[in-house]
Design a protein around this motif. Structure first.
Motif, PDB file in Angstrom:
ATOM      1  N   GLU A 129      11.855  39.161 -52.836  1.00  0.00           N
ATOM      2  CA  GLU A 129      12.958  38.218 -52.681  1.00  0.00           C
ATOM      3  C   GLU A 129      13.480  38.318 -51.247  1.00  0.00           C
ATOM      4  OE1 GLU A 129      15.880  38.462 -55.763  1.00  0.00           O
ATOM      5  OE2 GLU A 129      14.451  37.704 -57.243  1.00  0.00           O
ATOM      6  N   CYS A 130      13.723  37.164 -50.631  1.00  0.00           N
ATOM      7  CA  CYS A 130      14.070  37.120 -49.211  1.00  0.00           C
ATOM      8  C   CYS A 130      15.169  36.093 -48.936  1.00  0.00           C
ATOM      9  CB  CYS A 130      12.855  36.738 -48.366  1.00  0.00           C
ATOM     10  SG  CYS A 130      11.423  37.815 -48.533  1.00  0.00           S
ATOM     11  N   LEU A 131      15.834  36.275 -47.809  1.00  0.00           N
ATOM     12  CA  LEU A 131      16.712  35.274 -47.242  1.00  0.00           C
ATOM     13  C   LEU A 131      16.117  34.812 -45.921  1.00  0.00           C
ATOM     14  CD1 LEU A 131      20.258  36.894 -47.733  1.00  0.00           C
ATOM     15  CD2 LEU A 131      18.968  35.452 -49.330  1.00  0.00           C
ATOM     16  N   LEU A 132      16.260  33.539 -45.624  1.00  0.00           N
ATOM     17  CA  LEU A 132      15.830  33.024 -44.325  1.00  0.00           C
ATOM     18  C   LEU A 132      16.936  33.271 -43.312  1.00  0.00           C
ATOM     19  CD1 LEU A 132      13.701  31.417 -42.683  1.00  0.00           C
ATOM     20  CD2 LEU A 132      15.005  29.351 -43.251  1.00  0.00           C
ATOM     21  N   GLN A 133      16.606  33.993 -42.236  1.00  0.00           N
ATOM     22  CA  GLN A 133      17.602  34.261 -41.195  1.00  0.00           C
ATOM     23  C   GLN A 133      17.681  33.087 -40.238  1.00  0.00           C
ATOM     24  OE1 GLN A 133      17.302  38.040 -39.210  1.00  0.00           O
ATOM     25  NE2 GLN A 133      18.884  37.520 -37.709  1.00  0.00           N
ATOM     26  N   ILE A 134      18.906  32.620 -40.004  1.00  0.00           N
ATOM     27  CA  ILE A 134      19.150  31.480 -39.130  1.00  0.00           C
ATOM     28  C   ILE A 134      19.911  31.944 -37.895  1.00  0.00           C
ATOM     29  CG2 ILE A 134      20.261  29.207 -38.955  1.00  0.00           C
ATOM     30  CD1 ILE A 134      20.044  29.098 -42.062  1.00  0.00           C
ATOM     31  N   ASN A 135      19.427  31.568 -36.729  1.00  0.00           N
ATOM     32  CA  ASN A 135      20.104  31.912 -35.475  1.00  0.00           C
ATOM     33  C   ASN A 135      21.112  30.803 -35.170  1.00  0.00           C
ATOM     34  OD1 ASN A 135      20.937  32.765 -32.973  1.00  0.00           O
ATOM     35  ND2 ASN A 135      18.897  32.806 -32.055  1.00  0.00           N
ATOM     36  N   GLU A 148      18.440  23.513 -36.552  1.00  0.00           N
ATOM     37  CA  GLU A 148      17.881  22.197 -36.834  1.00  0.00           C
ATOM     38  C   GLU A 148      16.521  22.271 -37.540  1.00  0.00           C
ATOM     39  OE1 GLU A 148      16.913  23.290 -32.554  1.00  0.00           O
ATOM     40  OE2 GLU A 148      18.670  23.363 -33.858  1.00  0.00           O
ATOM     41  N   ALA A 149      15.875  23.440 -37.469  1.00  0.00           N
ATOM     42  CA  ALA A 149      14.571  23.613 -38.125  1.00  0.00           C
ATOM     43  C   ALA A 149      14.678  24.316 -39.468  1.00  0.00           C
ATOM     44  CB  ALA A 149      13.630  24.402 -37.206  1.00  0.00           C
ATOM     45  N   ALA A 150      15.856  24.844 -39.785  1.00  0.00           N
ATOM     46  CA  ALA A 150      15.991  25.767 -40.921  1.00  0.00           C
ATOM     47  C   ALA A 150      15.599  25.146 -42.261  1.00  0.00           C
ATOM     48  CB  ALA A 150      17.420  26.299 -40.985  1.00  0.00           C
ATOM     49  N   VAL A 151      16.038  23.942 -42.531  1.00  0.00           N
ATOM     50  CA  VAL A 151      15.746  23.322 -43.826  1.00  0.00           C
ATOM     51  C   VAL A 151      14.244  23.106 -43.986  1.00  0.00           C
ATOM     52  CG1 VAL A 151      16.035  21.238 -45.221  1.00  0.00           C
ATOM     53  CG2 VAL A 151      18.014  22.272 -44.101  1.00  0.00           C
ATOM     54  N   ASP A 152      13.604  22.611 -42.948  1.00  0.00           N
ATOM     55  CA  ASP A 152      12.154  22.375 -43.009  1.00  0.00           C
ATOM     56  C   ASP A 152      11.384  23.681 -43.152  1.00  0.00           C
ATOM     57  OD1 ASP A 152      12.444  19.650 -42.861  1.00  0.00           O
ATOM     58  OD2 ASP A 152      12.129  19.545 -40.689  1.00  0.00           O
ATOM     59  N   VAL A 153      11.809  24.713 -42.423  1.00  0.00           N
ATOM     60  CA  VAL A 153      11.138  26.013 -42.509  1.00  0.00           C
ATOM     61  C   VAL A 153      11.301  26.601 -43.911  1.00  0.00           C
ATOM     62  CG1 VAL A 153      11.168  28.406 -41.679  1.00  0.00           C
ATOM     63  CG2 VAL A 153      11.266  26.522 -40.036  1.00  0.00           C
ATOM     64  N   TYR A 154      12.488  26.498 -44.446  1.00  0.00           N
ATOM     65  CA  TYR A 154      12.762  27.005 -45.795  1.00  0.00           C
ATOM     66  C   TYR A 154      11.826  26.341 -46.808  1.00  0.00           C
ATOM     67  CZ  TYR A 154      15.836  28.849 -49.521  1.00  0.00           C
ATOM     68  OH  TYR A 154      16.364  29.547 -50.592  1.00  0.00           O
ATOM     69  N   ARG A 155      11.751  25.026 -46.722  1.00  0.00           N
ATOM     70  CA  ARG A 155      10.901  24.284 -47.657  1.00  0.00           C
ATOM     71  C   ARG A 155       9.421  24.620 -47.472  1.00  0.00           C
ATOM     72  NH1 ARG A 155      14.420  18.775 -46.804  1.00  0.00           N
ATOM     73  NH2 ARG A 155      15.909  19.136 -48.517  1.00  0.00           N
TER      74      ARG A 155
END
Length: 232
Positions: A129-135, A148-155
């Motif tokens: 289980e992980c969290l996506l780190q956002i800068n 601006e890339a976070a949602v696409d990277v997450y998906r």
């Protein structure tokens, strides 16, 4: 391991109660139904202090380095602690981290790391289980994907890497005394989190000892507290 000071039970109990009261006050300002979980960042404290905090009721602890996490997991293996990896994960430490089986990797900071992690997880027939780190502060010194890339990277991670279970997002507030700038970094991450809730995101990990009340005000439901607990 460094020689960290062992604090008295009374000191730790007082500090823990003070932090919990501050979290409660910030939480209730948002909504009395808003739940906030505290992860104790134990990297600068003695193993004995972790055991005392466990005895006082704290269960979740976080480490920044795999090597230190390994030492503490083994030293405290008799206690049912919930371990979080919250620091930057180097690829050469992935196998060791998988073997330690942390509750949560909070610092999945790129597609590249996700790909490497997924391959090792598959080889070991494990999941994580992980969290996506956002800068969100856009600071060069910090890891994480651009807002601006976070949602696409997450998906993309969800679609491509079946061994990684994404649970939400994490960010480190802007490194500045300017409260408005810190608030902006938290609000940026909160907006991304809101968008990702339809993708199953449940955790918005924001806020440390110096800014956790502001983070909660901006929607954090998980805070990472270290120095506020270990002051004498």
């Amino acid at each position: 391991m460094a020689d960290y000071k062992i604090l008295s039970r009374e000191t730790l109990a007082r500090n823990l109660e003070a932090v919990i009261q501050r979290i409660e006050a910030a939480r209730i300002k948002v909504d009395e139904h808003h739940i906030v979980k505290m992860v104790v960042v134990s990297k600068y404290t003695a193993i004995e202090n972790i055991a005392t905090l466990y005895d006082l009721g704290q269960r979740a602890f976080g480490e920044n380095q795999v090597q230190q996490l390994e030492e503490r997991v083994h030293a405290l293996e008799d206690l049912p602690l919930e371990w979080h990896m919250i620091g930057r994960l180097q690829k050469n430490k992935i196998n060791k981290l998988i073997d330690l089986d942390p509750f949560l990797l909070q610092s999945l900071d790129s597609l590249d790391l996700a790909e490497a992690l997924d391959k090792r997880l598959e080889a070991k027939e494990k999941r994580m289980e992980c969290l996506l780190q956002i800068n969100s502060a856009r600071e060069e010194s910090k890891a994480g994907v651009a807002p601006e890339a976070a949602v696409d990277v997450y998906r993309e991670i969800k679609e491509r890497f079946s061994r990684i279970d994404l649970r939400g997002v994490m960010t480190i507030g802007a490194h500045t005394d300017d409260k408005a700038t810190v608030r902006k970094s938290f609000e940026t991450t909160r907006r991304i989190f809101d968008e990702l809730q339809s993708e199953g995101a449940e955790i918005c990990s924001m806020g440390m000892s110096g800014d956790f009340e502001l983070a909660i005000e901006c929607g954090s439901n998980m805070v990472r507290i270290g120095s506020a607990l270990f002051a004498e």
